[in-house]
Design a protein around this motif. Sequence first.
Motif, PDB file in Angstrom:
ATOM      1  N   TRP A  46       0.844  -1.207   0.000  1.00  0.00           N
ATOM      2  CA  TRP A  46       0.000   0.000   0.000  1.00  0.00           C
ATOM      3  C   TRP A  46       0.874   1.250   0.000  1.00  0.00           C
ATOM      4  N   TRP A  47       1.885   1.253   0.871  1.00  0.00           N
ATOM      5  CA  TRP A  47       2.787   2.409   0.962  1.00  0.00           C
ATOM      6  C   TRP A  47       3.530   2.601  -0.359  1.00  0.00           C
ATOM      7  N   GLY A  50       1.379   4.197  -2.886  1.00  0.00           N
ATOM      8  CA  GLY A  50       0.842   5.497  -2.481  1.00  0.00           C
ATOM      9  C   GLY A  50      -0.634   5.519  -2.122  1.00  0.00           C
ATOM     10  N   LEU A  51      -1.155   4.431  -1.568  1.00  0.00           N
ATOM     11  CA  LEU A  51      -2.559   4.435  -1.148  1.00  0.00           C
ATOM     12  C   LEU A  51      -2.768   5.413   0.006  1.00  0.00           C
ATOM     13  N   SER A  52      -3.879   6.108  -0.024  1.00  0.00           N
ATOM     14  CA  SER A  52      -4.229   7.004   1.083  1.00  0.00           C
ATOM     15  C   SER A  52      -4.920   6.193   2.168  1.00  0.00           C
ATOM     16  N   LEU A  53      -4.818   6.700   3.412  1.00  0.00           N
ATOM     17  CA  LEU A  53      -5.473   5.991   4.517  1.00  0.00           C
ATOM     18  C   LEU A  53      -6.980   5.906   4.313  1.00  0.00           C
ATOM     19  N   SER A  54      -7.546   7.004   3.848  1.00  0.00           N
ATOM     20  CA  SER A  54      -8.984   7.006   3.593  1.00  0.00           C
ATOM     21  C   SER A  54      -9.211   7.599   2.211  1.00  0.00           C
ATOM     22  N   ASP A  56      -8.716   4.525   0.625  1.00  0.00           N
ATOM     23  CA  ASP A  56      -8.051   3.355   0.040  1.00  0.00           C
ATOM     24  C   ASP A  56      -7.742   2.252   1.053  1.00  0.00           C
ATOM     25  N   VAL A  57      -6.924   2.569   2.057  1.00  0.00           N
ATOM     26  CA  VAL A  57      -6.540   1.558   3.047  1.00  0.00           C
ATOM     27  C   VAL A  57      -7.766   1.114   3.838  1.00  0.00           C
TER      28      VAL A  57
END
Length: 160
Positions: A46-47, A50-54, A56-57
């Motif tokens: 995920w990191w 570049g996934l965003s916490l919200s 995506d994660v």
Amino acid sequence: MTTHLPLVLLGILALLVVSAGIEDIRTRQIANWKNAAIALMAPVFWWSIGLSLSPDVAGQLALAAAMLLLFGFAFARGWMGGGDVKMIVALSLWMPVGQFMSLLIVMSVGGGVLTAAMLVVHAWRSRRRDDTPPMEVPYGVAIAVAALISLREPILNQFS
């Protein structure tokens, strides 16, 4: 952050999935460490992409929770093995919902074909011997094949 890291992680994931499928054929079990490695590598993936916490994660975690409930129920009913359930949940951490739904469809079809083939072989063996052991389907094979088919897209699209 290196641009090759997602590809390296996907390659490691593919190796773990193949290894789990082979292990399921040989022993009818999937080692907990393999499923744990698949799950624990997901946040690094995920990191790396570049996934965003919200959202995506959060979406990945919600998908994994839903799969744990759904396939946990299948395990509780005796329809699936625990290693298979853990592998499905761990893999759900790696893919967006649409891609994961494709994995589930391919897994279901492949698992059905595998089960039908094993039923034929089991019936044939049962006719030849009275002491035929109960049939156990290595469903991890269907999961592994479906995962590899689903993963081909992000791996191949790295080069476009």
